[in-house]
Design an enzyme around this catalytic site. Sequence first.
Site, PDB file in Angstrom:
ATOM      1  CD  GLU A 231       1.229 -14.105 -13.073  1.00 61.56           C
ATOM      2  OE1 GLU A 231       1.229 -14.082 -11.835  1.00 61.56           O
ATOM      3  OE2 GLU A 231       2.264 -14.318 -13.747  1.00 61.56           O
ATOM      4  CG  ASP A 233      -0.562 -11.871 -10.302  1.00 60.21           C
ATOM      5  OD1 ASP A 233      -0.690 -13.075 -10.558  1.00 60.21           O
ATOM      6  OD2 ASP A 233       0.478 -11.237 -10.521  1.00 60.21           O
ATOM      7  CD  GLU A 236       1.025 -12.175  -6.893  1.00 62.37           C
ATOM      8  OE1 GLU A 236       1.833 -13.118  -6.918  1.00 62.37           O
ATOM      9  OE2 GLU A 236       1.232 -11.077  -7.434  1.00 62.37           O
ATOM     10  CG  HIS A 247       1.916  -9.617 -14.479  1.00 66.32           C
ATOM     11  ND1 HIS A 247       3.120  -9.054 -14.114  1.00 66.32           N
ATOM     12  CD2 HIS A 247       1.311  -9.962 -13.324  1.00 66.32           C
ATOM     13  CE1 HIS A 247       3.235  -9.060 -12.792  1.00 66.32           C
ATOM     14  NE2 HIS A 247       2.142  -9.610 -12.293  1.00 66.32           N
TER      15      HIS A 247
END
Length: 621
Positions: A231, A233, A236, A247
């Site tokens: 993942e 991001d 956020e 991640h």
Amino acid sequence: MVRSLLPLSAFSLTCAQQAGKQKTNYLMPISLEECSASGCTTNADAKLTLDANWRWAHSAGGSTNCYTGNQWDPTLCPDGATCAKNCALGAVPSDEWSGTLGVKEATNGVTLDFVTQGPYSKNVGSRLYVMEGDEYKMFSMLNKEISFDVDMSNMPCGLNGAIYFVEMDKSGNMGGNNAAGAPYGTGYCDGQCARDIKFVKGEANIKDWTISTGDPWGNSGFGSYGSCCAEMDLWEANSMSTALTPHPSTEEGLFICNGDSECGSQQGDRYIAPTDRDGCDINPYRMGATTFYGPGSTFDVDTTKPFTVVTQFHAPTGKLESINQYYIQNNKRIDPPNFAGLGNKEDDTFCAAQKAKFGDQDDFTKKGGMAKMGEALERGMVLVVSLWDDIAVYMNWLDSYDTKEDPSKIGIKRGSCDPEVGKPKTLRTAHPDAHYSMTNLKWGDIGSTHPEFPDPSPSPSPGPTPPAPPTPSPGDCPGGSYAACLSACGSLSGAAFNICKGVCDDKCPQPTPTPPPPSPPTPPTPPTPTPTPSECPGGSLAECIKGCPTDQAVFALCVSRCQDLCAGTTTPAPPAGMCCYEDCATMATCLTDDPCSADADSCSGCSGIWCPGMESNPLLV
């Protein structure tokens, strides 16, 4: 992130894998431009689809709920495989996107509402995927950038408007018991090994189904199976805080874990998972830049107004080396500051140093760091646009702090929000009309989405540039050994060599008997240190700091030693501000009585951070 995304919809929720035919399944158009040095073109095939967790699940060919409240129907769903065959995912027609789910078309983009009163019940948040034709659009991001405009002005504490990549299968794992696929939003996975996904790769997630007691509206649960994948991001955020977080995963694509022993858990060992659940985050507030992002003109990025977010993935040798992000607002490029002396971009060195600084477990390096993240970005990832609240930990990991930790400890506070305001029961009542928009989505070669805002020219280095030392090992010794540390000082001379060697002498265990310093590659023997009028190299703190090597592993320690040796070389004077070498909140790194703090230009010449109007405060350490 610490994601616990458990939705409520206008119908009793579930995820089944047959394609419902009672209504027309609408895919919302989305503006997507693909850019290169020659300009940008519009992808006419780009659309949005709604995640399966927000769709009505009913008996195939009928209208009986497969899931009611927070329980599976025992007749239709006696086991996972049978449930998948018996149940269909409901199609979502165009009028239900806005009237039932709170997802609205905006000019060149989309707006996501928080709480929407539909004809049958209330819906909370949403999760959308970018499509290309009948499959998910796959974004391969090495040596690419992605940009979008956001308006976060109506996103209070406790909410998360998240825009991110996950390594989902482009068909949504269509096949077998899954006849619905990507057009119906199937196949989700993320870096948290999500276990609230009610259907995983052709099987309902019924095994060990557990009701989520933290859900104030009683419509959520989780099963034994977790959907894990890499993942990235990109965004956020709410109006108070933001985070950029890769991640990586040790597994390629979707990996299904089973229970706490394989997926990890928030209460137990979360590091068992194949993914780095913590990630390597850049949250400006957490990094000490508390006035960089927030509501109002006193912040560098003012969240009361729209702005552009640009994220770049640098892989000059074909492997991901670094990730950086900048903003555009009021026709001005805004780059993040030098966070705590670690820089303002993410690479393996930054991530390892940040973990050490905050005392965090370094699962990022263990799970492969930038290299593994880059492999997923090269294979291709799906773009997700979502809005959610957090029934598990109230989004404290984004905009507040863990109440079990000491908020005065460095790295604990993620924002200025109260840790209680993110409780979903409170949030849904106080701010049901919260929303955000994402518009003007673009991607392409680095520098192509906004060529009018090129990367800034590199700043001149303070003093001679030494050869790059080996990657630092764990511990305080730069380079991991006395010899490696001295090697980093090898091309310096005079005061610069003295101060660099002093760091090695202080921080690195020396062999017994202590050998003479190793000869630098050129010249064959190290130069003789140049004597100075005092013990302060260079004769003043400013000159001493200018002689420090630019390598991050040595620079911070070198500055500290300069402060010790040069404390008496100047006459104290009341400063108009302070020059600091980490951030404006860490008083121990601020110089109150040195020429570096005379004014902003002097501070810049000392490679420091100018903090105007500060006065000495014994509580700042």
